[in-house]
Motif scaffolding. Structure first.
Motif, PDB file in Angstrom:
ATOM      1  N   UNK A  10      -5.352  -5.348   0.365  1.00  0.00           N
ATOM      2  CA  UNK A  10      -4.905  -6.400   1.293  1.00  0.00           C
ATOM      3  C   UNK A  10      -3.383  -6.438   1.298  1.00  0.00           C
ATOM      4  N   UNK A  11      -2.769  -5.309   1.660  1.00  0.00           N
ATOM      5  CA  UNK A  11      -1.319  -5.224   1.517  1.00  0.00           C
ATOM      6  C   UNK A  11      -0.599  -5.984   2.620  1.00  0.00           C
ATOM      7  N   UNK A  12       0.680  -6.247   2.369  1.00  0.00           N
ATOM      8  CA  UNK A  12       1.515  -6.828   3.414  1.00  0.00           C
ATOM      9  C   UNK A  12       2.458  -5.778   3.975  1.00  0.00           C
ATOM     10  N   UNK A  13       2.601  -4.711   3.244  1.00  0.00           N
ATOM     11  CA  UNK A  13       3.558  -3.669   3.600  1.00  0.00           C
ATOM     12  C   UNK A  13       2.895  -2.357   3.203  1.00  0.00           C
ATOM     13  N   UNK A  14       3.045  -1.345   4.040  1.00  0.00           N
ATOM     14  CA  UNK A  14       2.454  -0.061   3.682  1.00  0.00           C
ATOM     15  C   UNK A  14       3.511   1.031   3.788  1.00  0.00           C
ATOM     16  N   UNK A  15       3.588   1.847   2.746  1.00  0.00           N
ATOM     17  CA  UNK A  15       4.458   3.016   2.777  1.00  0.00           C
ATOM     18  C   UNK A  15       3.577   4.252   2.773  1.00  0.00           C
ATOM     19  N   UNK A  16       4.028   5.276   3.450  1.00  0.00           N
ATOM     20  CA  UNK A  16       3.247   6.509   3.473  1.00  0.00           C
ATOM     21  C   UNK A  16       4.216   7.684   3.433  1.00  0.00           C
ATOM     22  N   UNK A  17       3.962   8.580   2.492  1.00  0.00           N
ATOM     23  CA  UNK A  17       4.835   9.740   2.338  1.00  0.00           C
ATOM     24  C   UNK A  17       4.145  10.943   2.978  1.00  0.00           C
ATOM     25  N   UNK A  18       4.592  11.293   4.160  1.00  0.00           N
ATOM     26  CA  UNK A  18       3.988  12.391   4.915  1.00  0.00           C
ATOM     27  C   UNK A  18       2.463  12.322   4.857  1.00  0.00           C
ATOM     28  N   UNK A  19       1.901  11.244   5.394  1.00  0.00           N
ATOM     29  CA  UNK A  19       0.460  11.020   5.207  1.00  0.00           C
ATOM     30  C   UNK A  19      -0.426  12.111   5.801  1.00  0.00           C
ATOM     31  N   UNK A  20       0.067  12.848   6.802  1.00  0.00           N
ATOM     32  CA  UNK A  20      -0.828  13.841   7.410  1.00  0.00           C
ATOM     33  C   UNK A  20      -0.274  15.256   7.309  1.00  0.00           C
ATOM     34  N   UNK A  21       0.711  15.451   6.425  1.00  0.00           N
ATOM     35  CA  UNK A  21       1.364  16.764   6.376  1.00  0.00           C
ATOM     36  C   UNK A  21       0.414  17.871   5.933  1.00  0.00           C
ATOM     37  N   UNK A  22      -0.636  17.505   5.153  1.00  0.00           N
ATOM     38  CA  UNK A  22      -1.507  18.574   4.676  1.00  0.00           C
ATOM     39  C   UNK A  22      -2.747  18.731   5.548  1.00  0.00           C
ATOM     40  N   UNK A  23      -2.763  18.064   6.703  1.00  0.00           N
ATOM     41  CA  UNK A  23      -3.934  18.158   7.580  1.00  0.00           C
ATOM     42  C   UNK A  23      -3.644  19.092   8.757  1.00  0.00           C
ATOM     43  N   UNK A  45       0.845  -1.195   0.000  1.00  0.00           N
ATOM     44  CA  UNK A  45       0.000   0.000   0.000  1.00  0.00           C
ATOM     45  C   UNK A  45       0.875   1.238   0.000  1.00  0.00           C
ATOM     46  N   UNK A  46       0.408   2.286  -0.656  1.00  0.00           N
ATOM     47  CA  UNK A  46       1.188   3.530  -0.676  1.00  0.00           C
ATOM     48  C   UNK A  46       0.228   4.689  -0.430  1.00  0.00           C
ATOM     49  N   UNK A  47       0.466   5.408   0.633  1.00  0.00           N
ATOM     50  CA  UNK A  47      -0.392   6.557   0.941  1.00  0.00           C
ATOM     51  C   UNK A  47       0.416   7.822   0.670  1.00  0.00           C
ATOM     52  N   UNK A  48      -0.153   8.706  -0.151  1.00  0.00           N
ATOM     53  CA  UNK A  48       0.582   9.894  -0.574  1.00  0.00           C
ATOM     54  C   UNK A  48       0.248  11.089   0.318  1.00  0.00           C
ATOM     55  N   UNK A  49       1.119  12.085   0.258  1.00  0.00           N
ATOM     56  CA  UNK A  49       0.857  13.288   1.052  1.00  0.00           C
ATOM     57  C   UNK A  49      -0.439  13.938   0.603  1.00  0.00           C
TER      58      UNK A  49
END
Ligand SMILES: Nc1ncnc2c1ncn2[C@@H]1O[C@H](COP(=O)(O)OP(=O)(O)OP(=O)(O)O)[C@@H](O)[C@H]1O
Ligand SMILES: [Mg+2]
Lengths: 274, 277
Positions: free
Chosen positions: B197-210, B115-119
């Motif tokens: 249904x990921x096994x690994x999750x990456x997130x690039x500054x997931x909450x920087x714009x909140x 999984x990849x969550x973007x800023x």
């Protein structure tokens, strides 16, 4: 400490030089302007502008307009049928054109094309469709499939592909990159990315371009009749050739009405959808 | 709990062995290495490399915060792991696959498991929240049925609703995502990642714009979900408090290298700030 007050005159003395209002053109630019002007003057000469002809023609136009009124409504039913055929031709040609331009436009979008060669070919095809005038396509299709509205619809389809193909591709090129990256990152296929991230972003442009091409096609379909590609154009030509201006007036007015209605409806839809 | 040996601030490349943690308390086998980056190099054009020999290993189930100044290369590092941009040198092993050698089809299969969550949430604006979550199913299935929630099979729609439920947003399923707040959007993006249904999750500054409250809330929810599902998490952040609170381990990037690596609990803010110096 606060700086001593500097008055406007002092600023004028110390401030940087104000640039001139206009940049002075270089000698090359100047020559180019000169050439362009000279060519325009030559063109006026070339088309043989003649005020005398224009003045002499005015009574003729007046007489024709005089004969146009009141318009002759005797053949209204067949004119209405021809008008319907014209619009059907425009509609079918446009819809098929739009449907076909979508895949072509995807190939012609640099960021989505599966291969650079396909990109080049589809670009070339779209340019060809766009640069050759619709009247020429109509002439070709009349030869290929015979006189009638089918030839006209084909010509309109090709013209629409040339127009929509280019616009769709541009809209997709400009689509926000973020959602596309997200789809790529979750392992979506190329097609999934195009349909889920690119097309939704470009959809308002697609709809705008499609409606505009329907308007364009309606106007074009009138003219296509002149070369025998179906529709009301041929009626107009016959009426003019027979000097039955009252009949021509009915035809012209009904064309005007059709184009107006199509434009109105398309404007309405555009506002609703976008 | 995972406990790591604090890694000294070192200029030389750190070998993965040095990062090998003490195994999970009570477990006989050492935890598997989910991500193993060695000597990653990436530059843009002529400029000096953004990443200049990054070594980083992340263990299964770990939650790692990536910190570093603006332009330190956090986003670049995360993107290179999934080949959203191509690194120039080094190797990446992600979920047992040699990322840089994968053929396109295999690369897609690997991306599907991550999984990849973007800023900037990067949702598809004109579609509904539910459709956006359904997109996550494209990790497993190809085809037009996974393009819109209206086309999706019942099981997929149900799973998507479940994912939206996990992030606390079942009630906005049919709403267009461009009408959602920043916090809601980011939660939908998390739901989309869960749908994979990921096994690994990456997130690039997931909450920087909140805003701070929403950021706290979303980060808490995100980290809880990851823990609950036992997912490995690698996230970048400029919020040192988030790094300390939500990560087991903090990794600092500077000048294209890992300059700091240690358990989150042992870190004090003053020490962490050095990475920005
Ligand atoms: N596509 C690109 N083209 C050129 N340079 C890029 C590109 N992407 C990133 N860079 C450069 O790489 C460097 C690192 O960028 P990156 O986004 O990875 O940093 P970051 O640590 O994520 O910073 P931030 O905290 O601001 O998000 C920056 O100097 C940036 O200018
Ligand atoms: Mg970044």
């Amino acid at each position: 400490m606060a700086e001593p007050f500097v008055g406007p005159s002092a600023v004028a003395e110390r401030g940087p030089a104000v640039p001139g209002r206009f940049d002075r053109p270089g000698i090359g630019t100047f020559l180019a302007y000169l050439l362009a002007i000279a060519f325009f003057v030559a063109s006026i000469d070339g088309i043989g502008i003649s005020v005398e002809d224009l003045v002499a023609g005015i009574p003729g136009i007046g007489r024709m307009i005089g004969q146009m009124f009141p318009p002759d409504l005797s053949r209204l039913d067949s004119i209405a049928l021809a008008l319907l055929e014209t619009f059907q031709m425009a509609l079918v040609g446009t819809v098929f054109g739009i449907v076909l331009s979508l895949p072509l436009a995807i190939l012609a979008t640099r960021s989505q094309t599966p291969h650079i060669l396909l990109y080049g070919c589809s670009r070339a095809l779209i340019s060809l469709f766009r640069t050759v005038p619709d009247l020429v396509w109509a002439l070709l299709f009349v030869i290929a499939v015979g006189l009638g509205p089918f030839a006209g619809a084909l010509a309109i389809m090709i013209d629409t592909i040339g127009f929509c193909g280019r616009f769709f591709a541009e809209a997709m090129e400009e689509a926000d990159h973020g959602p596309q990256e997200a789809l790529t990152a979750l392992g979506a296929s190329r097609l999934g990315r195009v349909f889920c991230a690119v097309i939704p972003a470009a959809l308002p442009s697609f709809i705008g371009a499609s409606l505009f091409s329907l308007e364009k096609a309606t106007r074009a379909s009138v003219v296509l009749g002149l070369v025998g590609a179906g529709g009301i154009g041929i009626e107009l030509k016959v009426a003019m050739d027979l000097f039955s201006y009252a009949q021509a007036a009915t035809i012209i007015l009904s064309i005007f009405l059709l184009v107006l209605v199509v434009e109105r409806v398309s404007t309405f839809l555009r506002q609703r959808v976008i | 709990m995972l406990a790591l040996q604090p890694r000294p601030l070192a200029a030389d490349p750190i070998r993965v062995e040095a990062a090998a943690p003490t195994p999970l308390a009570g477990a006989a086998v050492p935890a598997a290495v989910d991500l193993d980056i060695r000597g990653m190099v990436k530059s843009f054009g002529e400029a000096k490399p953004v990443l200049n020999g990054v070594d980083l290993a992340v263990l299964r189930g770990q939650s790692v915060a990536l910190i570093g100044a603006n332009g330190a290369g956090k986003s670049t590092l995360l993107r290179c792991c999934l080949r959203l941009i191509e690194a120039e040198g080094g190797s990446v092993r992600l979920l047992e696959r040699d990322v840089r050698r994968l053929a396109p089809r295999d690369l897609r299969r690997l991306r599907a498991r991550v999984g990849f969550v973007f800023q900037r949430h990067n949702l598809v604006p004109r579609l509904s929240a539910l459709s956006n979550v359904v997109h996550g199913a494209q990790a497993r299935h190809a085809g037009a049925r996974y393009w819109l929630h209206g086309l999706a099979p019942k099981a997929v729609r149900e799973e998507a609703m479940h994912c939206l439920d996990l992030v606390g947003l079942p009630h906005i399923a049919r709403q267009r995502v461009d009408s959602l707040s920043g916090g809601q959007s980011q939660r939908v993006a998390i739901a989309r990642a869960l749908m994979q249904r990921p096994q690994f999750v990456m997130a690039d500054e997931p909450v920087a714009s909140l805003d701070p409250n929403a950021g706290e809330e979303v980060m808490g929810l995100f980290s809880d979900l990851m823990r609950r599902e036992g997912l490995t998490l690698l996230f970048s952040s400029h919020d040192l408090r988030h790094a300390v609170d939500y990560a087991d381990r903090i990794v600092g990037l500077r000048a294209g290298r890992v300059e700091l690596d240690g358990p989150a609990r042992a870190q004090d803010f003053a020490g962490l700030r050095e990475i920005y110096g």
